[in-house]
Scaffold this motif. Structure first.
Motif, short mmCIF file in Angstrom:
data_model
loop_
_atom_site.label_atom_id
_atom_site.label_comp_id
_atom_site.label_asym_id
_atom_site.label_seq_id
_atom_site.Cartn_x
_atom_site.Cartn_y
_atom_site.Cartn_z
N LEU A 65 0.82 -1.22 0.00
CA LEU A 65 0.00 0.00 0.00
C LEU A 65 0.85 1.27 0.00
N ASP A 66 2.18 1.10 -0.09
CA ASP A 66 3.07 2.26 0.00
C ASP A 66 2.85 3.29 -1.09
N GLU A 67 2.34 2.86 -2.25
CA GLU A 67 2.13 3.82 -3.34
C GLU A 67 0.98 4.78 -3.05
N TYR A 68 0.18 4.48 -2.03
CA TYR A 68 -0.94 5.36 -1.69
C TYR A 68 -0.50 6.36 -0.63
N THR A 69 -0.68 7.62 -0.95
CA THR A 69 -0.19 8.67 -0.06
C THR A 69 -0.95 8.71 1.27
N ASP A 70 -2.15 8.15 1.28
CA ASP A 70 -2.94 8.20 2.52
C ASP A 70 -3.01 6.85 3.23
N ALA A 71 -2.11 5.92 2.86
CA ALA A 71 -2.10 4.61 3.52
C ALA A 71 -1.89 4.76 5.03
N ILE A 72 -1.18 5.82 5.42
CA ILE A 72 -0.92 6.09 6.83
C ILE A 72 -2.22 6.31 7.61
N SER A 73 -3.28 6.72 6.91
CA SER A 73 -4.54 7.00 7.62
C SER A 73 -5.44 5.78 7.76
N ILE A 74 -4.98 4.63 7.30
CA ILE A 74 -5.75 3.39 7.51
C ILE A 74 -5.65 3.01 8.98
#
Length: 177
Positions: free
Chosen positions: A122-131
């Motif tokens: 999921l690293d390519e998604y800039t908002d993965a941190i908000s999961i």
């Protein structure tokens, strides 16, 4: 003309879920694709798939046995397909978030005996941190299975409410496998 009545991106998915009686329109002639889908609705769709007709009370403070969704919610909770919140509520009328949808479908797949080991990076998604931490695994599964795609090229919007059209598209991919 031979053009469908709408060029809306999920037209085929909406036809699919209506034809399979997974979703009912909001009226005889409208589907309300951009309306949100509630937690109760999602669970009811899965319960219909399984022809669930009864279930023991799962103890949610906001699910009364007379509620239209009570059997579905109690069944799904008892089978480990859904979880409630820390305060023993289920919040049936809350809009379901994309990460909640991913978790429910992953749990349902596992319950059905399917392999749920696939994971996507999921690293390519800039908002993965908000999961949410509890949803990281199931979001990764849903992306790997191509059930959930980015809302944009590089965002997943895990906390975003899943619209009826998005849910229709996910269910079409999920159930027609």
């Amino acid at each position: 003309s031979d053009m469908p009545s709408t060029d809306y991106w999920s037209h085929g998915a909406i036809d699919y879920v209506v034809a399979h009686k997974l979703f009912f329109g909001t009226s005889a002639t409208t589907f309300a694709p951009n309306a949100t889908t509630t937690r109760a609705m999602i669970v009811s769709i899965l319960a219909r798939q399984e022809n669930v007709t009864s279930a023991e009370d799962a103890g949610f403070t906001d699910v009364d046995e007379n509620d239209w969704f009570a059997t579905a919610v109690n069944w799904a909770a008892r089978e480990g397909i859904v979880a409630g919140f820390e305060d023993d509520s289920f919040r049936p009328n809350d809009a379901i978030t994309r990460e909640q949808l991913a978790a429910i479908l992953c749990n349902y797949s596992a319950w059905k005996g399917k392999d749920t080991s696939a994971r996507a990076d999921l690293d390519e998604y800039t908002d993965a941190i908000s999961i949410s931490s509890w949803a990281t695994d199931t979001m990764s599964w849903a992306v790997a299975e191509q059930l959930l795609a980015g809302v944009t090229e590089n965002t997943l919007e895990p906390q975003g409410a899943a619209t009826r059209a998005q849910v229709a598209a996910v269910l079409q991919r999920f159930l027609s496998e």
